[in-house]
Design an enzyme around this catalytic site. Structure first.
Site, PDB file in Angstrom:
ATOM      1  CG  MET A   3      -9.228   2.864  -0.919  1.00 48.51           C
ATOM      2  SD  MET A   3     -10.699   2.258  -0.207  1.00 48.51           S
ATOM      3  CE  MET A   3     -10.531   2.061   1.559  1.00 48.51           C
ATOM      4  N   GLY A   4      -8.494   7.424  -0.219  1.00 49.51           N
ATOM      5  CA  GLY A   4      -7.882   8.532   0.425  1.00 49.51           C
ATOM      6  C   GLY A   4      -6.587   8.277   0.995  1.00 49.51           C
ATOM      7  CB  SER A  54      -9.603  -4.683  -9.864  1.00 48.16           C
ATOM      8  OG  SER A  54      -9.443  -3.236  -9.704  1.00 48.16           O
ATOM      9  CE  LYS A  91      -3.925   2.097   1.136  1.00 49.33           C
ATOM     10  NZ  LYS A  91      -4.980   2.131  -0.074  1.00 49.33           N
ATOM     11  CB  SER A  92       0.697   4.602  -1.555  1.00 52.01           C
ATOM     12  OG  SER A  92       0.986   4.185  -2.791  1.00 52.01           O
ATOM     13  N   GLY A 120      -3.417  -2.572 -15.002  1.00 51.49           N
ATOM     14  CA  GLY A 120      -4.683  -1.991 -15.415  1.00 51.49           C
ATOM     15  C   GLY A 120      -5.682  -2.879 -15.974  1.00 51.49           C
ATOM     16  CG  ASN A 158       0.544   6.772  -5.462  1.00 46.09           C
ATOM     17  OD1 ASN A 158       0.417   7.451  -6.707  1.00 46.09           O
ATOM     18  ND2 ASN A 158      -0.376   6.207  -4.790  1.00 46.09           N
ATOM     19  CB  CYS A 197      -3.172   8.229  -5.740  1.00 44.28           C
ATOM     20  SG  CYS A 197      -4.626   8.319  -4.747  1.00 44.28           S
TER      21      CYS A 197
END
Lengths: 304, 257
Positions: free
Chosen positions: A72-73, A265, A46-47, A242, A126, A129
């Site tokens: 998600m932020g 995903s 996760k970033s 993607g 990142n 985002c």
């Protein structure tokens, strides 16, 4: 010679070209460990930012037939607490790539140095985002700003530096060339496509943040186009991401020019078996076509 | 998997601060699964399905802003739903003891009804007090042996539902125990089942954001409550180092329970 799915991204050796994409199951050491057990060739965290961050209130996810929109932020425990998660994640025996977000080069440097200390095999910046104010895409659409970040981080670490880029710009190739020019080791393309969902009944956007990032099969065609164009614009390795879920999707990205492919995903839509299933199909493809290694198909779609 | 907006057709007050909302729903749900429920303008939270069928339902207890807003919704109001998510119970053959603590009765009740055999399903209902005992009538229609207990003795036996379940396991031989309630209840229920050598399944809870197996906010030792659970076997739960001790906050930081 035996058929092998092994792949090499600027010195980082992967047992296969599938990788967990950042943002999915990458917030805790144990979940990264499960991804390793599930067969991924590498996993991107996760970033992580400087401080703990709660992210946005729900709704943070919209589920569509062919993908998700998330905002998600950038929640996360912050770099300090993430050391413990990294030590657990590394037990999986696959390369762990540390994804980082920050607003200014100095903070990226601080984070990257810590992530290297924690044992990350590479850093993924990142720069893409689409739903966190002041971060990600807001930084990553300006070639000069990106070059400055890449140059400073690169000077501070010994491990490879990857830059994850956004498709939400007409300057994708300029940004990629800036990454390459500043010494970046690889391009990861693409992050999610900025998007929105509206509820007719509620007469309002569904996501708390109103806009979010579209992922999943809905954006595979966009990702493929970006990777294809990037392959002709830069010489450093490209990692495709993607909407890839199946071995066929992975093959499409490899043929467009990607050296490896990240899956995010697909983990939600198909489960953790998505990595092994894709690899099984890749191996069969190589064998059926008498190919020894993946490098034989990387970029083959660039026909004269 | 689906996303839809539904109109609330029925609102029932089940107990003190506990409300059931019923709505027509297209998707097929298995006992023990949950929905992500969107209260437009307020929040989106995971809710166990408490009624399965043409008129589906959720049963909410007021504990915070989102659950209060949900409790105050009226017939005709619109809810956003996505799901159903999660694995649900493995409804086994043999004699089953269903143990529900408080609003944990929601997924327990769909399991008891899902087995559709009142002779082999027993139900232990526990709550803090008489006002929070829910679904007793439903349980009596689904089972020949329903017992109740409250912490303060204001209804049924006085004591915990785990003590009651322990008593029932002494009296009868069960093939499996299904449990849902506060984590401390689940922890002691697991212990009691172990003492009686009865396999169990427990429905667990954690802070949940995406609900779809992606974000990782609800993990316990790497297992996603939303996608790998919410129902876990006793063996799985015993191996969890975080169970009964820690949860994760919004930022993913580990905090004591």
């Amino acid at each position: 010679m035996t058929t092998s799915l092994e792949t090499d991204i600027c010195g980082t050796r992967l047992r296969n070209p599938t990788m967990l994409a950042s943002g999915v199951m990458g917030e805790t050491g144990d979940s990264l460990l499960r991804v390793a057990e599930a067969g991924a060739g590498a996993a991107v965290t996760k970033s992580i930012g400087l401080e703990p961050r709660r992210g946005y209130p729900n709704p943070t996810l919209v589920e569509l037939e062919d993908g998700y929109i998330n905002a998600m932020g950038l929640p996360g425990p912050g770099i300090e607490a993430f050391g413990e998660e990294m030590s657990v994640a590394l037990k999986g025996g696959i390369p762990i790539i540390g994804s980082l977000f920050a607003a200014i080069p100095e903070d990226f440097v601080t984070l990257a140095v810590r992530m290297q200390e924690y044992g990350a095999s590479a850093i993924e910046l990142n720069l893409s985002c689409p739903h966190a104010k002041g971060y990600g895409m807001e930084v990553g659409v300006d070639p000069e700003a990106v070059a400055s970040i890449v140059r400073q981080v690169k000077a501070a670490i010994d491990i490879p530096l990857w830059a994850k880029l956004t498709p939400n710009t007409h300057r994708l190739l300029d940004v990629a060339k800036a990454v390459e020019g500043a010494g970046g080791d690889a391009i990861v393309a693409v992050n999610t496509v900025k998007a929105m969902a509206i509820s007719v009944e509620a007469r309002r956007p569904v996501l708390f943040n109103r806009t979010g990032g579209l992922s999943g099969p809905a954006i595979k065609a966009v990702g493929l186009r970006c990777v294809y164009e990037l392959y002709e614009a830069v010489d450093i390795p490209i990692i495709g991401v993607g909407g890839a879920e199946t071995s066929r999707d992975v093959l499409e990205y490899l043929m467009a020019g990607a050296r490896a492919v990240q899956i995010g995903s697909g983990v939600g839509r198909r489960g953790l078996g998505v990595f092994q299933a894709a690899c099984g199909g890749l191996l069969r493809y190589l064998e059926e076509h008498g190919l020894n290694s993946l490098s034989d198909i990387v970029g083959v779609a660039h026909v004269q | 998997m689906f996303s839809e907006a539904v109109k609330i057709e029925q609102r029932v007050e089940e107990g003190k601060g506990i409300t059931t909302l019923r709505f027509p729903m297209g998707a097929k749900v298995r006992p023990g699964q949950f929905l992500m429920v969107w209260i437009p303008g307020v929040d989106e939270i995971p809710m166990s399905v408490s009624f399965i069928g043409a008129l589906a339902g959720i049963t909410v207890k007021e504990v915070g802003e989102a659950t209060r807003a949900l409790s105050l919704m009226k017939e005709g109001d619109v809810l956003g739903l996505r799901g159903p998510y999660g694995n649900g119970w493995q409804l086994p053959p043999g004699r089953v003891l269903c143990v529900g603590g408080g609003v944990g009765m929601a997924p327990i009740m769909t399991a008891a009804e899902g087995m559709a055999d009142r002779t082999r399903v027993d139900v232990a209902i526990g709550a803090r007090n008489a006002g929070e005992i829910i679904f007793e009538g439903r349980a009596r229609r689904a089972s020949d042996d329903v017992r109740t207990t409250t912490d303060d003795g204001s209804y049924g036996l006085k004591g915990t539902v785990v003590a009651l379940a322990d008593q029932m396991m002494r009296e009868k031989r069960y093939d499996v125990v299904l449990g849902c309630g506060p984590e401390v209840m689940n922890r002691y229920l697991l212990k009691a089942c172990k003492q009686h050598s009865v396999p169990c399944q427990l429905s667990l809870e954690r802070l949940m954001k995406c609900g779809a197996g992606l974000c990782g906010s609800c993990v316990i030792d790497g297992l996603r409550v939303c996608a790998d659970g919410p129902v876990f076997t006793g063996e799985q739960v015993e191996r969890m180092t975080e169970f009964g001790r820690w949860k994760r906050d919004d930022a993913g930081l580990r905090v004591s329970l």
